[in-house]
Design a protein around this motif. Structure first.
Motif, PDB file in Angstrom:
ATOM      1  N   LYS A  21      -1.252 -18.491  12.857  1.00  0.00           N
ATOM      2  CA  LYS A  21      -0.840 -17.526  11.842  1.00  0.00           C
ATOM      3  C   LYS A  21      -1.013 -16.120  12.400  1.00  0.00           C
ATOM      4  O   LYS A  21      -2.012 -15.823  13.060  1.00  0.00           O
ATOM      5  N   ARG A  22      -0.020 -15.293  12.147  1.00  0.00           N
ATOM      6  CA  ARG A  22      -0.018 -13.918  12.626  1.00  0.00           C
ATOM      7  C   ARG A  22       0.205 -12.989  11.448  1.00  0.00           C
ATOM      8  O   ARG A  22       0.901 -13.324  10.495  1.00  0.00           O
ATOM      9  N   ILE A  23      -0.356 -11.818  11.539  1.00  0.00           N
ATOM     10  CA  ILE A  23      -0.129 -10.798  10.523  1.00  0.00           C
ATOM     11  C   ILE A  23       0.987  -9.893  11.016  1.00  0.00           C
ATOM     12  O   ILE A  23       0.945  -9.386  12.137  1.00  0.00           O
ATOM     13  N   PHE A  24       2.006  -9.702  10.173  1.00  0.00           N
ATOM     14  CA  PHE A  24       3.109  -8.812  10.478  1.00  0.00           C
ATOM     15  C   PHE A  24       3.041  -7.617   9.545  1.00  0.00           C
ATOM     16  O   PHE A  24       2.942  -7.774   8.327  1.00  0.00           O
ATOM     17  N   LEU A  25       3.066  -6.444  10.120  1.00  0.00           N
ATOM     18  CA  LEU A  25       3.004  -5.206   9.349  1.00  0.00           C
ATOM     19  C   LEU A  25       4.334  -4.481   9.417  1.00  0.00           C
ATOM     20  O   LEU A  25       4.969  -4.446  10.464  1.00  0.00           O
ATOM     21  N   VAL A  26       4.722  -3.897   8.311  1.00  0.00           N
ATOM     22  CA  VAL A  26       5.903  -3.038   8.256  1.00  0.00           C
ATOM     23  C   VAL A  26       5.454  -1.734   7.621  1.00  0.00           C
ATOM     24  O   VAL A  26       4.805  -1.729   6.575  1.00  0.00           O
ATOM     25  N   ALA A  27       5.762  -0.636   8.276  1.00  0.00           N
ATOM     26  CA  ALA A  27       5.404   0.680   7.740  1.00  0.00           C
ATOM     27  C   ALA A  27       6.671   1.509   7.571  1.00  0.00           C
ATOM     28  O   ALA A  27       7.553   1.497   8.424  1.00  0.00           O
ATOM     29  N   ASP A  28       6.765   2.195   6.459  1.00  0.00           N
ATOM     30  CA  ASP A  28       7.875   3.108   6.182  1.00  0.00           C
ATOM     31  C   ASP A  28       7.270   4.492   6.012  1.00  0.00           C
ATOM     32  O   ASP A  28       6.627   4.781   5.015  1.00  0.00           O
ATOM     33  N   SER A  41       9.518   2.019   0.817  1.00  0.00           N
ATOM     34  CA  SER A  41      10.290   0.773   0.765  1.00  0.00           C
ATOM     35  C   SER A  41       9.826  -0.279   1.772  1.00  0.00           C
ATOM     36  O   SER A  41      10.579  -1.205   2.069  1.00  0.00           O
ATOM     37  N   ALA A  42       8.625  -0.189   2.299  1.00  0.00           N
ATOM     38  CA  ALA A  42       8.158  -1.166   3.293  1.00  0.00           C
ATOM     39  C   ALA A  42       8.196  -2.587   2.745  1.00  0.00           C
ATOM     40  O   ALA A  42       8.566  -3.527   3.451  1.00  0.00           O
ATOM     41  N   SER A  43       7.833  -2.780   1.476  1.00  0.00           N
ATOM     42  CA  SER A  43       7.801  -4.137   0.922  1.00  0.00           C
ATOM     43  C   SER A  43       9.182  -4.763   0.835  1.00  0.00           C
ATOM     44  O   SER A  43       9.313  -5.983   0.797  1.00  0.00           O
ATOM     45  N   GLU A  44      10.223  -3.953   0.817  1.00  0.00           N
ATOM     46  CA  GLU A  44      11.591  -4.470   0.753  1.00  0.00           C
ATOM     47  C   GLU A  44      12.062  -5.030   2.086  1.00  0.00           C
ATOM     48  O   GLU A  44      13.114  -5.654   2.153  1.00  0.00           O
ATOM     49  N   SER A  99       4.641   3.955   2.996  1.00  0.00           N
ATOM     50  CA  SER A  99       4.230   2.680   2.427  1.00  0.00           C
ATOM     51  C   SER A  99       4.023   1.679   3.553  1.00  0.00           C
ATOM     52  O   SER A  99       4.640   1.784   4.610  1.00  0.00           O
ATOM     53  N   ILE A 100       3.137   0.735   3.325  1.00  0.00           N
ATOM     54  CA  ILE A 100       2.832  -0.297   4.307  1.00  0.00           C
ATOM     55  C   ILE A 100       2.841  -1.635   3.574  1.00  0.00           C
ATOM     56  O   ILE A 100       2.334  -1.753   2.471  1.00  0.00           O
ATOM     57  N   SER A 101       3.426  -2.630   4.212  1.00  0.00           N
ATOM     58  CA  SER A 101       3.459  -3.969   3.654  1.00  0.00           C
ATOM     59  C   SER A 101       3.073  -4.949   4.754  1.00  0.00           C
ATOM     60  O   SER A 101       3.336  -4.699   5.931  1.00  0.00           O
ATOM     61  N   TRP A 102       2.469  -6.060   4.383  1.00  0.00           N
ATOM     62  CA  TRP A 102       2.083  -7.048   5.372  1.00  0.00           C
ATOM     63  C   TRP A 102       2.304  -8.459   4.853  1.00  0.00           C
ATOM     64  O   TRP A 102       2.333  -8.686   3.656  1.00  0.00           O
ATOM     65  N   MET A 108       0.851  -1.161   0.000  1.00  0.00           N
ATOM     66  CA  MET A 108       0.000   0.000   0.000  1.00  0.00           C
ATOM     67  C   MET A 108       0.904   1.234   0.000  1.00  0.00           C
ATOM     68  O   MET A 108       1.793   1.345   0.824  1.00  0.00           O
ATOM     69  N   LEU A 109       0.688   2.113  -0.938  1.00  0.00           N
ATOM     70  CA  LEU A 109       1.485   3.330  -1.054  1.00  0.00           C
ATOM     71  C   LEU A 109       0.619   4.550  -0.802  1.00  0.00           C
ATOM     72  O   LEU A 109      -0.551   4.579  -1.149  1.00  0.00           O
ATOM     73  N   GLY A 110       1.222   5.560  -0.214  1.00  0.00           N
ATOM     74  CA  GLY A 110       0.551   6.839  -0.008  1.00  0.00           C
ATOM     75  C   GLY A 110       1.565   7.944  -0.203  1.00  0.00           C
ATOM     76  O   GLY A 110       2.683   7.718  -0.666  1.00  0.00           O
TER      77      GLY A 110
END
Length: 77
Positions: free
Chosen positions: A25-32, A37-40, A7-10, A1-3
Motif C-alpha cells: 500500500k502506498r500513499i498518494f498525495l495531490v496538492a493544488d 480542487s485537490a480532492s477532485e 488544498s491537499i488530498s490523499w 485539507m484546505l488552507g
C-alpha cells in the motif's frame, strides 16, 4: 485539507493495481496550490462505476490494469 489558496488530498492505494509487481500500500498525495480542487483529482467510487458501465455498454475492452484499478476503486471507495 484546505488552507489559504491551497488544498491537499490523499489516498492509500495498493501498488499491485498500478503496474508494480508488489502488494504494497502506498500513499498518494495531490496538492493544488492554486485553489481548492485537490480532492477532485481522485476518481470517486461513482465515477469508477460509471466508466466500467459505459465501457461494457459500448463493448469496449479496457486494458487489464485499468480494469483492475477501476474495479478495486469502485468497491473500496
Amino acid at each position: 485539507m484546505l488552507g489559504d489558496n491551497y488544498s491537499i488530498s490523499w489516498r492509500v492505494l495498493d501498488a499491485q493495481y498500478w503496474g508494480v509487481p508488489q502488494r504494497r500500500k502506498r500513499i498518494f498525495l495531490v496538492a493544488d496550490f492554486n485553489g481548492r480542487s485537490a480532492s477532485e483529482m481522485f476518481l470517486s467510487q461513482r465515477a469508477c462505476e460509471g466508466i466500467l458501465r459505459r465501457a461494457k455498454k459500448r463493448g469496449k475492452e479496457l486494458p487489464e490494469i485499468l480494469q483492475k484499478v477501476l474495479e478495486k476503486q469502485a468497491i473500496s471507495a
